[in-house]
Structures are given as structure tokens and as C-alpha cells.
Write an enzyme that holds these catalytic residues in place. Structure first.
Site, short mmCIF file in Angstrom:
data_model
loop_
_atom_site.label_atom_id
_atom_site.label_comp_id
_atom_site.label_asym_id
_atom_site.label_seq_id
_atom_site.Cartn_x
_atom_site.Cartn_y
_atom_site.Cartn_z
N HIS A 144 44.14 -7.35 14.18
CA HIS A 144 44.66 -8.59 13.63
C HIS A 144 45.34 -9.45 14.69
CE1 HIS A 144 45.95 -10.95 10.12
NE2 HIS A 144 46.99 -11.25 10.89
N HIS B 263 44.20 -13.31 3.62
CA HIS B 263 45.19 -12.35 3.16
C HIS B 263 44.49 -11.40 2.19
CE1 HIS B 263 49.78 -11.78 2.86
NE2 HIS B 263 49.35 -11.52 4.07
#
Lengths: 730, 227, 80
Positions: A44, A90
Site C-alpha cells: 500500500h 477502501h
């Protein structure tokens, strides 16, 4: 606790990565340091599997002020105005806790935008769920919609457009991508690059709790026996605090005391402090005892890795602390000087007067791993020969009703009515159109934005699919009369360690790059989300593209609803009858193979730019791009929105009616023209070598092809609007 | 004419209201919730938004903020006080207008255009307005008006209902009720008609490019009545 | 049989409502409040007469619907 290879692996690091850490430090890291490395080196934050490919994307352009690498991209829209925008995923948190996951996704992306000094003026989202038959889908959809609304509505930022799809490949891994646009003066953009020595490092916003601390590390028995209470907790969004944080930050930004500012997103204090130090080629020293904490006895490890929301890190000019604190006091927010910039080029953390972490910044950033993962090239599937008898017996109207009621086509009013789309008083095109449009407050300008993805095309052939979404974004902006400027992308894929999934990523990115380069529609920001999978099965590759365009005079904005009876309707762009991978093929004749429609970038550009010229000359009454469901689906939506009908005729040159009306060839639009302008329009189309068909004329209330093929618009509307409402109400 | 818009923490329609009031000729001032004194005003507006995050009960904490004592005094001395959406919720929490606003019947936030019928043109808010029906915009989660039977009787006896949800022709029926409000009530006065609370947002309908333009009629009429 | 259940946020989960209510109480002059956490209270009236069975049932309700176990705890506080 003692750090060894096993602890590192529990933190999600690979053996050789752990070895590299020890080599770089020339010692074994302590647990806090290991936590920091694991956060900075995970996919990430480090983009370790994607960096090498993302580099190839075109990111520059005349109007690009800031490309990828900052909190968000920035484009110039003239008159010292700039738009800051980005999309972010998300996905995993939303699957675990849909309300909070979606809410904090929206909160995070808004923070990315106002960190740069821009007031958010519009939100968009792209959300993807499993099969409508899957037992979890309904609750996930409801939770995500409530979460997006709960956060965006409270912030007072209109949600102006979005996209929702259903596909069984998301059964165990939904996608929630949120996008925000902000408005800023060009000379008041804030960046995250720290500068100057001994400048105070300030923490503002909410207190730090144990929210969202990395799961694997918590499971390792590194803490006392109260494991239950210290389990990783879901991040809870607090939109009210974020609204205060927004106003406080903008108030502080109006002055000149900020050197650098960075929101605490993924990996919280760790990534924000390191990014600021790295960009400024400096060190940062933090006293962790000064960090405002919500819980007692938080450890350095927890403080550094907490993902509590609604927090910011600021490097301030010396002597401005008091003045800044006053602002945050006014808004009832925490404010603490927690450290300073140093020349050490290290991140140095103190806790209870002890140095608890001491890491050279470059080891975390420049020396982070980068992988050229193995990937498999996808073959272009063979074209399917559809048997004529399969389609000749179909009744167009019956097919149309089924398509209009299909979950991926039907009206999403149930969703967007729950989003405040009119707050701020500048929304001039609300959700349900090709793009959402908001005025640039107090000016004649307006900004259009849309978000698109075509997982099915990308799955069938990633390279073509990648190109297609960029083109669709381009078309959606042009359909409302906006000149496309730039895009942001959210790349949702399966595992990079799986050669096929990695291949999908590489080729989609290549397709996106080719199209955005040709269309001069550069990528200015984005985010990569890997490991979207259920067990070992990756989702269909789903890059989402958020496009932004400018309308110089908002009174020239176009909407898709048919305006006036007797006006002529044309199709711009050539219809070849490409049925493979169309909604028709998948839903009506259950054919899931074959290649996606081809992309001809020359035609895309030429057709789009010509339409913009027509709009500029006030010759267009309504326009809509043709995508999922083909010509007749597009025209039906224009009828439904405008409460008008159409007398259709199929041009003689082609194929049968089904192929003409339901094929999904690219680069096409439907336009409505006043008959007195018809000659001018046709001349301009001919002059620019744009293919067009005459599709019909507008009537009162009936879609009419011939005596057997007709239906009232009210009936079509019923089919289009009822499915989702009924689905959600039982 | 002078107006004042109060900003509470979490207000988010305060700017929109400022823009609207100025557009129709008010000299507007923004007032911070921790101020004690109101500036001299002909109209005080409590704007929409999510004051204090709508936590506890919508409007409950804002109704206790410092400035509200001045607003209450101003209203009790006959001053014009208008609460829109969250502002309406704050007004009911202060008791300046009767009733409460519950969660919408279908438990969902609703953002859409609605029609409302003007029920009482004897106040400075709606006096002289030509239309019977206005097309306005709602955006709320808790707009479901409720009061006791006794209160309702009193409200009706004193003609305190300001606007009802209706259709384009002014028909007031349950099917045109977006949120389950008792008697389709969208807005209500105090007994003296100087305090108005309503859920719809006229400030979002002040330009034909927006969702509609009937808010312009409301504001134009309002400032003329106050002159 | 009437069962009462309290649902609260887990200890380390942020409670935005509680936090803001706390601030408001401070602002109104209520001194000395250390923390406010908000929860939900349910009274469930069932036909079940056996206290143990009723409790088990309510416990199941909590797990399946009333509480979001990702962020909340439940506690049956009373049966009568």
C-alpha cells in the site's frame, strides 16, 4: 520483545526483505522499527509491485500543476484557479465493516485534498458488489451507501456522481473507491515537502487511539495478556471532527505559517512524518510522549502505527505556534508540538526519554523493495459467432426491458438520493447524468467529473479494457460539454504474486497509458489496491478512472434528457455491431466469451472533439454517450429523463436490428438537434469526417420502431427504476 | 435589511445561506456560536448542517451554545428567527417552536426536490407571496415532524403550520410525504409567527441553473416584507 | 419475560458521539467529567418463561443483529 525473522514474517515482510532491513541498519531492528519498516514497505505504501509499471503512465500536460507523488493531483483551470483531485480505494475495511469502512474511505480522500489547501467541492464514488443473489450483498450495499452518505453529507460536500456494479467476482471482496475534487487558488497550494532545520513539527486533529493497527503484528504475542482488548480495532470515522479539521486547516492556510502539511492516512504518523522528511531531504525527531493519545499506556509501536482518522502533521515556521494553536483551540481540536526537523536525515523517535527508533529515512523510502513481478500476457479472445437463430426470435422491446432493469444498468436513484448532492449551492448537474457538474463558486466556470470502470472488458482483454475506460471517461465529460483535462486512477486488482492477475494489471496500465497519452488526458494521481481476492480467486480487474473536465461557460452545459418534440436525433460514430462482451451477450444470450469492443483512438478523439465544437456553437440540445446496453439503452435513458419518446429508424447499411441497437461499439454518442440546425451540424460532422446515422425524431411519449415494436416511456421508466428499490426494500 | 447567520461547529449550509441572503439584498453577518451578543439584525438565521455532528440528538448541543441565549431573547422580543433543516432541529430543541424531528420514516437520508403548500400568509415570511405552492429542496435524515395530540391541537388552533409537503397541484396527501411527518408538516411557526422552522432549503433554489428557482421567490418576498 | 441489554462500543473503539457530548458538557460548565461513552439500551419482551432460555435467545439476537461485534460489545443486564 525480541525481533527475529518469524516476527518479521508475522508483520507481512518476506524473508529477504527482513534480511535487507538488517543489512541496511547494520543491526536487528527493535519492534517499533520493525513496525515502521513493515508499514512503509507494504504494498500500500511502497507500491513495490506496481511502481515499475506506473512510471510509464503519462503524467504531464499543459494544465498539470502537480502529477502523482503528492497527496493529490492538481490541474490549472485558468484565472488562478486550480482543481485538486484524487481517487482512493477502501476495499478491505469496507468488506469487514461496510459503514465505517466506506465512511473512513470518504474521509481519507477528502483529507488528501484539503491537505493541499483546497476546499473539497465534490465527491464521487465507484462501488462494486458481489452477485445480487449473494447473501451478503444487500447488507454490504446498504452499509456502504449509508457510510458514504454519513460522512460526505456531514462534511457538507456534495456527492455529484458515481458508479455501482454487481458481479460475482466481488462476492468475497467488494470495492469502494472514493474520489474528491477540491478548489484552490494556484498560489495557495500546499505540499508535503518539509524544509528548514529546527522547524516545529505539529500534530493536529483527533487523538491517537489503537484504531486499525496492523493485524498480523497485533496477533504476535508481543503485548501483555489482555489480548482481547488489544485486538486490532476498526477505524471509526468522525465526520464532525473532520469538518472542524477542514475549517481549522483552511483558516491556518490563509496565513503563511505552514511550510509543509501531510494528512495521516495509511500507516498514520509513520508514513506522514517519513514522507515529509524524505521529500525535504531532512530528518525528523519526534517525542512520542507529546502525541495526544486517546488510550492510556499506548506504546511507541502503537502510536506510530495507529490509523486513527482525522489527524494531520504540519511543519510550521518558527514562532507561529501560538497563533496556529489559537485556531485549533477555536475549533476544539488537539494541537501539539511533537518534534522538529533535523539535519540527521533520520527518523528519530523518543519515548520516556529513550531513543526508541533511529532509522535513516532513505532506507524506508528510496531503498524500499521494488519488484518486477512475473506476469502473463493475455491473448485477445476469438470473436464469437453468434447464431442468427439465437437472436432472430428475440423481441427488441422485451430485451430492452430486461436490460433497463438489469442491476448494472438500472437507475441508482435509491443510492444517490441518500447523498446530499446539492449542498454548497453550485451543483448544476446531479447524479444520474454522464458526469456530475459543479460551478466554480462565484464564476462562470464549471467543473465536470465522472468515474468509470469496465471490469468485464478488462477481464476479457486487459489492454483493450484499459484503453476503453479512459475513452469512456473522456466521452462522459464531453457529453456534458466539458473539455477533458486529466484523470486519476484507482487500480483494483487481485494478487500481484499471481502471474495472471499481475498480467491484468500490467496490461490495463498499458492500455490506460496509451489512451490517456493519445487523448492528452494525463494521469495526475491515483492509488493501487492489490490482493482483492476471495481465497485464491482474484476479482475481475477493475481499474476505476476518475475524469475531470472544464466547462468555461456553465450556461453551455449539456444534459442528457431529450428536450423538445420533433427535434432530430443522430448517432455520432460508427456502429459495427460488436456484440461480444456486451450486456446483451451476457444477460440475454448468456454468452460470456469473446473480445471486448475495439478501441480506435483516432475516432475517439475526433468524434469527441467534433462534438465539443458542436456544443461550443450551441447546436446541441442534449447528448449522451453510448456505453453498456448500446444505442437503444442510451436513447431510452434520454427518453426517460426528458419524459419524451422517439420514432426510431435503423439505417439500412448494417446488420440486423438487434446488433444495431444493442452492440457496444466505442466512440459513439447520441445527440439531439433542432431541425433548423440540422444542416449546420451535418456539415460540421462531414467536414471533420465523423460518421453519423440519423436515428429518429423525438415524439411525446412513445419509443416507436414499427407497429410491433413500440412501448410507452412510462413503462420503460418503470422497468428502469423499480429494480433497485424493490431489491433494497425486501 | 440586516441579517445574521449563526455558524455552529458542523454547520455546513451557513455559506450557502450567506450567499442567498446577499443575493437578494440583505447585509449579512456571520456570527460564531461562542459569541454572546447578536449584531443588530432584522433577521437571524440558524442554517442547515450537522451541528455537533448530529450527535446525541440533532440540534441538542447547538441549542445550548452561548449565542443561543441571545437568539432566544431576540425571538421572544419579536425578532425574526428562521431555522432551516438543522436550524429547525435546533429551534425545536430550544422550545421556540413546538414538536420534535424524528428520524425519517424509511430510515434513510433523503436529498430531493419537494413541493410545499404555503398554509399561512399572515406572517412576514410568506405575506404577499403570489404562489400557493413552492418547489423546494430537502436534504435530511431527521425531518420527520412529530408532536403530541395536545400540541397539534394548539398548533392548529393558532395556525402555526407554515408549509406542508404536497404535490405540484398543492394536494396534501400521505404519498407526497417524503419522511413520515405528522400531517405532512414541513415547516412550523411559533404562536407569534416571528419564528419559522422548516426542513426545506430555499437557499439551494436561487438560480435556474440549480435544482430550481423557487427559493428566489421566497427570499425576494421576505426582504420586501421586512422593508 | 423481559430482558434488558446494553450495547457499548468496545473499549478502544473511537466513540465520536461520546467525545463531542463530553466537550459540550465541559462547555456547559459540568466540570470533572473524564470520559463519556454512548451506548444503546434494549428492552426485549419475549414469551419465553425460562430465564436461561430467554437469555440465550437474546444473546443470539445480540450476536446476529443487535450488536456489531466488529466494534461493539453487548451485556445482558437484567431479566425479569
Amino acid at each position: 520483545m525480541i525481533v527475529n525473522e518469524k516476527v518479521a514474517i508475522d508483520h507481512g515482510l518476506k524473508k529477504d526483505e527482513y534480511k535487507k532491513i538488517c543489512d541496511l541498519l547494520k543491526r536487528t531492528p527493535n519492534i517499533t522499527e520493525l513496525g515502521i519498516f513493515s508499514a512503509m514497505w507494504n504494498e500500500h505504501c511502497s507500491y513495490k509491485s506496481s511502481r515499475i509499471h506506473l512510471k510509464k503512465l503519462p503524467t504531464k500536460g499543459k494544465q498539470v500543476i502537480q502529477g502523482p507523488g503528492e497527496n493529490a493531483g492538481v490541474i490549472d483551470i485558468g484565472d488562478n484557479d486550480a482543481i485538486v483531485f484524487k481517487i482512493e480505494s477502501h476495499n478491505h475495511p469496507s468488506f469487514i465493516e461496510p459503514y465505517q469502512g466506506a465512511a473512513t474511505g470518504v474521509g481519507g480522500i477528502m483529507r488528501d485534498v484539503f491537505t493541499m489547501g483546497a476546499r473539497p467541492i465534490a465527491n464521487l464514488n465507484s462501488i462494486h458488489f458481489g452477485s445480487t443473489q449473494h447473501k451478503k450483498t444487500k447488507n454490504l450495499l446498504r452499509g456502504v451507501v449509508h457510510g458514504i452518505g454519513g460522512y460526505g453529507n456531514c462534511m457538507g460536500v456534495p456527492t455529484i456522481a458515481g458508479q455501482t456494479s454487481f458481479d460475482s467476482s466481488y462476492n468475497g471482496n467488494i470495492l469502494v473507491n472514493a474520489m474528491t475534487l477540491g478548489l484552490v487558488k494556484k498560489n495557495k497550494i500546499f505540499y508535503s515537502k518539509a524544509a528548514g532545520l529546527n522547524k516545529p513539527v505539529i500534530y493536529v486533529g483527533s487523538k491517537t487511539g489503537r484504531d486499525g493497527i496492523h493485524g498480523a503484528s497485533m496477533a504476535s504475542a508481543s503485548f501483555d495478556d489482555k489480548i482481547e482488548e488489544k485486538k486490532p480495532t476498526v477505524q471509526v470515522g468522525d465526520p464532525f471532527t473532520e469538518k472542524l479539521l477542514l475549517e481549522a486547516c483552511l483558516e491556518l492556510m490563509a496565513g503563511d505559517s505552514i511550510i509543509a502539511i501531510q494528512d495521516m492516512g495509511a500507516a498514520g504518523l509513520t508514513s506522514s512524518s517519513i514522507e515529509m522528511a524524505s521529500k525535504g531531504n531532512l530528518g525528523i525527531e519526534i517525542n512520542l510522549n507529546k502525541v495526544p493519545c486517546r488510550e492510556s499506556k499506548m506504546t511507541p509501536y502503537e502510536i506510530m502505527l495507529s490509523e486513527s482518522q482525522e489527524r494531520m502533521l504540519i511543519v510550521l515556521e518558527n514562532g507561529k505556534e501560538e497563533q496556529a494553536k489559537k485556531i485549533f483551540d477555536k475549533w476544539n481540536l488537539d494541537f501539539a508540538v511533537i518534534g522538529k526537523t533535523t539535519k540527521s536525515k533520520k527518523i528519530q523517535l523518543y519515548f520516556d526519554n529513550e531513543l526508541v527508533a533511529n532509522i535513516p529515512v532513505n532506507t524506508l523510502v528510496e531503498n524500499s523493495p521494488m519488484y518486477d513481478r512475473k506476469w502473463k500476457k493475455a491473448k485477445l479472445p476469438k470473436k464469437i459467432k453468434i447464431k442468427k437463430e439465437d437472436i432472430n426470435n428475440l423481441k427488441i422491446i422485451e430485451v430492452l426491458k430486461k436490460i433497463l432493469a438489469n442491476p448494472n444498468i438500472c437507475s441508482k436513484e435509491w443510492i444517490w438520493q441518500q447523498y446530499d448532492h446539492t449542498v454548497m449551492g453550485d451543483t448544476i448537474q446531479k447524479p444520474g447524468g454522464d458526469s456530475g457538474v459543479v460551478r466554480v463558486h462565484g464564476t462562470n466556470k464549471a467543473v465536470a467529473a465522472s468515474v468509470d470502470s469496465s471490469a468485464v472488458y478488462c477481464w476479457a482483454h486487459p489492454l483493450t479494457g484499459g484503453k476503453q475506460i479512459v475513452c469512456e471517461s473522456f466521452r462522459n465529460l464531453i457529453s456534458v460539454g466539458a473539455k477533458p483535462i486529466a484523470i486519476t486512477n484507482c487500480l483494483n486488482f487481485g494478487s500481484p504474486e499471481n502471474e495472471e492477475n499481475m498480467g491484468e494489471f500490467v496490461e490495463c496500465v498499458q492500455g490506460i497509458g496509451e489512451a490517456s497519452s493519445y487523448l492528452k488526458f494525463p494521469v495526475v494521481s491515483g492509488n493501487v489496491s492489490f490482493y482483492n481476492q476471495t481465497k485464491d480467486q482474484g476479482i475481475k480487474p477493475t481499474p476505476s478512472i476518475g475524469g475531470v473536465g472544464l466547462i468555461k461557460d456553465y450556461t453551455k452545459m449539456i444534459t442528457m434528457d431529450f428536450k423538445e418534440v420533433d427535434n432530430s436525433v443522430l448517432v455520432i460514430g460508427k456502429t459495427e455491431g460488436h456484440i461480444d462482451q456486451s450486456l446483451f451477450a451476457r444477460v440475454i444470450i448468456n454468452e460470456k466469451n469473446g473480445p471486448p469492443p475495439e478501441i480506435n483512438l483516432f475516432n475517439e478523439k475526433n468524434n469527441g472533439e467534433t462534438l465539443l465544437k458542436l456544443i461550443e456553437n450551441n447546436l446541441i440540445k442534449s447528448a449522451h454517450d453510448i456505453s453498456l446496453g448500446g444505442i437503444i439503452t442510451a436513447v431510452s435513458k434520454m427518453c426517460i429523463k426528458g419524459n419524451k419518446g422517439i420514432n426510431l429508424k435503423k439505417p439500412k447499411y448494417l446488420i440486423n436490428e438487434i446488433e444495431y441497437f444493442f452492440s457496444e461499439d466505442q466512440g459513439r454518442y447520441i445527440i439531439e438537434i433542432n431541425n433548423s440546425d440540422l444542416k449546420k451540424v451535418v456539415d460540421l460532422l462531414n467536414k471533420n469526417a465523423v460518421h453519423y446515422d440519423e436515428l429518429g425524431t423525438i415524439n411525446e411519449n412513445m419509443l416507436f420502431l414499427n407497429e410491433k415494436t413500440k412501448v410507452t416511456i412510462d413503462e420503460l421508466k418503470e422497468f428502469n427504476t423499480k429494480w433497485l428499490k424493490e431489491y433494497m426494500s425486501n | 435589511m440586516k441579517s445574521a447567520v449563526i455558524t455552529f461547529p458542523g454547520s455546513n449550509c451557513d455559506r450557502d445561506m450567506d450567499v442567498a441572503l446577499k443575493k437578494f439584498g440583505f447585509k449579512n453577518k456571520m456570527v460564531w456560536h461562542q459569541d454572546v451578543e447578536l449584531p443588530k439584525s432584522d433577521l437571524v438565521v440558524l442554517p442547515g448542517g450537522f451541528s455537533y455532528g448530529d450527535y446525541l440528538r440533532c440540534g441538542s448541543m447547538a441549542s445550548k451554545s452561548k449565542i443561543m441565549q441571545s437568539v432566544i431573547n431576540f425571538a421572544n422580543s419579536g425578532g425574526m428567527v428562521m431555522g432551516i433543516c438543522n436550524g429547525f432541529q435546533i429551534l425545536v430543541e430550544t422550545g421556540l417552536v413546538p414538536g420534535v424531528l424524528l428520524r425519517n420514516k424509511y430510515l434513510e437520508f433523503i436529498c430531493k426536490n419537494v413541493f410545499v403548500k404555503i398554509r399561512n400568509k399572515n406572517s412576514d415570511y410568506f405575506k404577499n407571496i403570489n404562489n400557493e405552492v413552492l418547489e423546494l429542496h430537502i436534504a435530511h435524515n431527521e425531518g420527520n415532524y412529530f408532536c403530541t395530540n395536545d400540541q397539534l391541537k394548539e398548533i392548529e388552533d393558532h395556525n402555526q403550520i407554515a408549509i406542508n409537503y404536497c404535490n405540484i397541484d398543492g394536494k396534501i396527501e400521505e404519498k407526497f410525504n417524503p419522511n413520515g411527518s405528522l400531517k405532512n408538516i414541513a415547516g412550523i411557526f411559533n404562536k407569534e409567527k416571528n419564528v419559522l422552522g422548516m426542513m426545506p432549503h430555499p437557499e439551494r433554489m436561487i438560480d435556474p441553473s440549480l435544482s430550481g428557482n423557487d427559493g428566489s421567490l421566497f427570499f425576494k418576498n421576505l426582504i420586501n416584507n421586512l422593508k | 419475560m423481559k430482558i434488558s441489554v446494553i450495547i457499548t462500543l468496545k473499549k478502544d473503539v473511537l466513540d465520536p458521539q461520546g467525545k463531542v457530548i463530553h466537550q459540550a458538557l465541559d462547555g456547559m460548565g459540568f466540570d470533572g467529567v473524564n470520559e463519556v461513552r454512548q451506548g444503546k439500551y434494549f428492552e426485549i419482551n419475549t414469551n419465553e418463561t425460562n430465564a436461561k432460555k430467554a437469555k440465550d435467545k437474546v444473546e443470539e439476537m445480540c450476536k446476529k443483529l443487535l450488536a456489531n461485534l466488529v466494534i461493539e460489545n453487548y451485556k445482558i443486564i437484567d431479566t425479569q
